[in-house]
Design an enzyme around this catalytic site. Structure first.
Site, mmCIF file in Angstrom:
data_model
loop_
_atom_site.group_PDB
_atom_site.id
_atom_site.type_symbol
_atom_site.label_atom_id
_atom_site.label_comp_id
_atom_site.label_asym_id
_atom_site.label_seq_id
_atom_site.Cartn_x
_atom_site.Cartn_y
_atom_site.Cartn_z
ATOM 1 N N CYS A 2 0.835 -1.207 0.000
ATOM 2 C CA CYS A 2 0.000 0.000 0.000
ATOM 3 C C CYS A 2 0.870 1.257 0.000
ATOM 4 O O CYS A 2 2.066 1.209 0.297
ATOM 5 C CB CYS A 2 -0.904 0.037 1.237
ATOM 6 S SG CYS A 2 -1.895 -1.441 1.463
ATOM 7 N N GLY A 3 0.208 2.356 -0.297
ATOM 8 C CA GLY A 3 0.771 3.663 -0.036
ATOM 9 C C GLY A 3 0.056 4.223 1.168
ATOM 10 O O GLY A 3 -1.165 4.445 1.115
#
Length: 610
Positions: A2-3
């Site tokens: 994820c970011g």
């Protein structure tokens, strides 16, 4: 993968959202996005959590995750062991559930210590108003921070934009030395931030005594860090490094059989002890690869035409072993993509003159991807890694001719390199800024993009890798004495010096390599996975005496990474088992495109933005 993003504000003043930073985060997680804001009014603080999710396992779990008690988690990681995650489950949901049952810091540390795999996270614990954050033991997932003292705002993010933040160079990587806790109410009252540090116990020792009441942690300007008052530490997920030295050899002493050559690998394997050592390494590495290539949501496509897994592939021993082990655990009908990057070479002067003299066609064989081309014709992409990559492909096909091996020839011209470096790569490499970071960052970015050509039945066609998992061989050289500096240290200081060098390699790998590579590969919505840094692999290698892992009295191509070479030979490899180490920046020839007089440690002006 994820970011993740967290903005903690201690004043009502609002920072304008950085759209460039937001776009970098979005590219990391294209499958789901979400924001969540909450805070306190007396005293004032506000937390904004923002997450962009790349769906890799189980059910898609949107983030941020908020439980029934009001706790909030943003999680960028994969659990490969330690905590039970069933195939149909998502590790984010599992971690959130486990953390929500924690009532004390020691219980939170117990959950994080148990999690095997790469991770970076931020977690709001409503009971007590605490914000926790940090990275795994090796720092395999990127997490950056900065603090804007003018508005009292701390930013945590997976990736930044160069030039964003309160000052152009304010971003730093969160050290992978432990996890951190902020008392939000105390911070809001004081108008300043103090991080409580919960360090990893490294080398089997308790680090609490070395931190004392204040620490030397490299925290953002305007902040401070202190050791937690209870002296709690995270249990190390790997065993300590074996520091024993052979009794029969003094420092720097060379054994009488030091003239052995590459052909003796097979002879060494005739020893049951050596064969057993190689077999055990193959077994533990194979399991590490299995955990990283199975249970993917896209792993069982009905058509079987698209790959789920790719390997950063040079044809060297590290990537060859990963490819062969992946072959054991990926369904037979599914391809494996081998990503091989090359940067355009300049034609030698003599060949240029010869071409003009004979009036050769300008378009003839300037592309190294065409098989069967005239060997006398200069091919600007026939860099060393392309040549060894093709040789490695041949060996893999001999090991498993039924597998479809997509050897992706990724060719990069200087013009595209300069354009993409300024648009994207300079932001991803930041806050690192050396010539080496530029070379490796650019090479890995183009390789991970996976856009190039494959050659089938003598015909060349465009190809873009579909794989979301990218296996990389980082960690092999650091643990098995693969770099030339290891040989220099051994020559000067014997086994004791070599052991010290290897210990330093693992200690600094988070800040030198892993955060950068995670940011660069993640920019394509793909996930970097590091089998050589699996906790079981590291523990296995740490437990061995150094002379079983490497014998630097032997020639290059044999002595460094000796145990891995024996394992490769046992797996059936030929010439690839004895290829000497060649750094990516030289094998891909990106270093030849730039100033030849630069040093790897120099600040790289090409990474500066206008």
């Amino acid at each position: 993968m994820c970011g993740i993003f967290c903005l903690l504000s201690l004043s009502p003043a609002r920072r304008v959202r950085d759209e460039a930073l937001h776009e970098h985060l979005r590219r990391r997680g294209p499958d789901s996005s979400g924001d969540l804001t909450f805070g306190g009014t007396n005293p004032y603080y506000q937390c904004l959590f923002s997450t962009h999710v790349l769906h890799m396992r189980g059910l898609l779990t949107p983030q941020p995750v908020q439980d029934n008690a009001g706790n909030v988690l943003v999680w960028n990681g994969e659990i490969f062991g330690g905590l039970t995650v069933r195939p149909e489950e998502n590790d984010t949901a599992v971690v959130s559930q486990r953390l929500s049952s924690c009532d004390s810091p020691s219980q939170i540390l117990s959950v994080l210590s148990a999690a095997r795999g790469p991770w970076g996270f931020a977690y709001y614990q409503k009971a007590g108003d605490y914000l926790w954050f940090g990275r795994d033991f090796f720092g395999r997932r990127s997490l950056l921070w900065n603090f804007d003292a003018e508005v009292g705002a701390l930013t945590l993010t997976s990736v930044a934009s160069r030039g964003s933040g309160p000052a152009p160079c304010a971003w730093q990587e969160v050290p992978a030395s432990g996890v951190y806790r902020i008392d939000l109410k105390a911070a809001a009252d004081a108008g300043s931030l103090t991080f409580e540090v919960y360090p990893w116990a490294r080398g089997g020792s308790d680090l609490a005594s070395s931190f004392g009441p204040a620490t030397s942690e490299p925290v953002p300007g305007g902040c401070s860090a202190v050791m937690n008052r209870s002296g709690l530490v995270l249990a190390a997920p790997v065993c300590p490094l074996n520091t024993s030295v052979p009794e029969s050899l003094s420092a720097g002493e060379v054994p009488p059989d030091s003239r052995r050559c590459a052909e003796d690998l097979q002879q060494l394997l005739s020893s049951k002890e050596k064969d057993d050592e190689a077999s055990r390494l193959v077994a533990v590495l194979s399991e590490a690869v299995r955990r990283r290539v199975q249970s993917l949501p896209c792993a069982f496509r009905p058509s079987g035409e698209l790959a789920s897994v790719a390997v950063l592939f040079s044809g060297g021993i590290d990537s060859m072993v990963l490819a062969a082990l992946a072959d054991r655990h990926i369904p037979a009908r599914q391809p494996i993509d081998l990503l091989n990057v090359a940067f355009r070479l300049q034609a030698p002067k003599k060949q240029k003159e010869s071409a003009k003299k004979h009036g050769k066609d300008k378009n003839k064989a300037t592309d190294s991807t065409t098989e069967g081309a005239d060997p006398r014709t200069f091919s600007p992409f026939d860099v060393p890694d392309r040549i060894t990559g093709r040789a490695g492909l041949k060996e893999l096909r001999e090991l498993n001719p039924e597998r479809r091996w997509n050897f992706v020839e990724i060719n990069v011209a200087k013009e595209e390199l300069q354009k993409i470096r300024q648009e994207r790569i300079c932001h991803l490499v930041h806050p690192l800024d050396t010539v080496l970071d530029d070379s490796i960052g650019c090479a890995v970015w183009f390789a991970a993009r996976g856009r190039g050509f494959v050659v089938e039945d003598g015909e060349r066609r465009p190809f873009t890798s579909s794989a979301k998992v990218v296996l990389t061989g980082i960690g092999a050289d650091e643990q098995l004495a693969g770099y030339s500096r290891h040989r220099v240290r051994f020559t000067k200081s014997g086994h004791e010096g070599l052991i010290q060098e290897l210990k330093m390699e693992l200690d600094r790998i988070p800040s030198r390599n892993l955060g950068r590579d995670d940011r660069v590969i993640g920019d394509h919505g793909k996930e970097a996975r590091f089998p050589y840094l699996d906790e079981d692999v590291v523990s296995h290698l740490n437990a061995l005496p150094v002379w079983e892992k490497a014998d630097l009295s032997l020639p290059r191509g044999v002595g460094e990474k000796l145990l891995l070479r024996l394992a490769a030979k046992r797996m059936g490899f030929g010439q690839s088992a004895v290829l000497p180490k060649r750094a990516m920046q030289f094998g891909s020839r990106i270093a030849k495109m730039e100033d030849h007089y630069e040093k790897a440690s120099d600040k790289c002006t090409r990474l500066l933005t206008d």
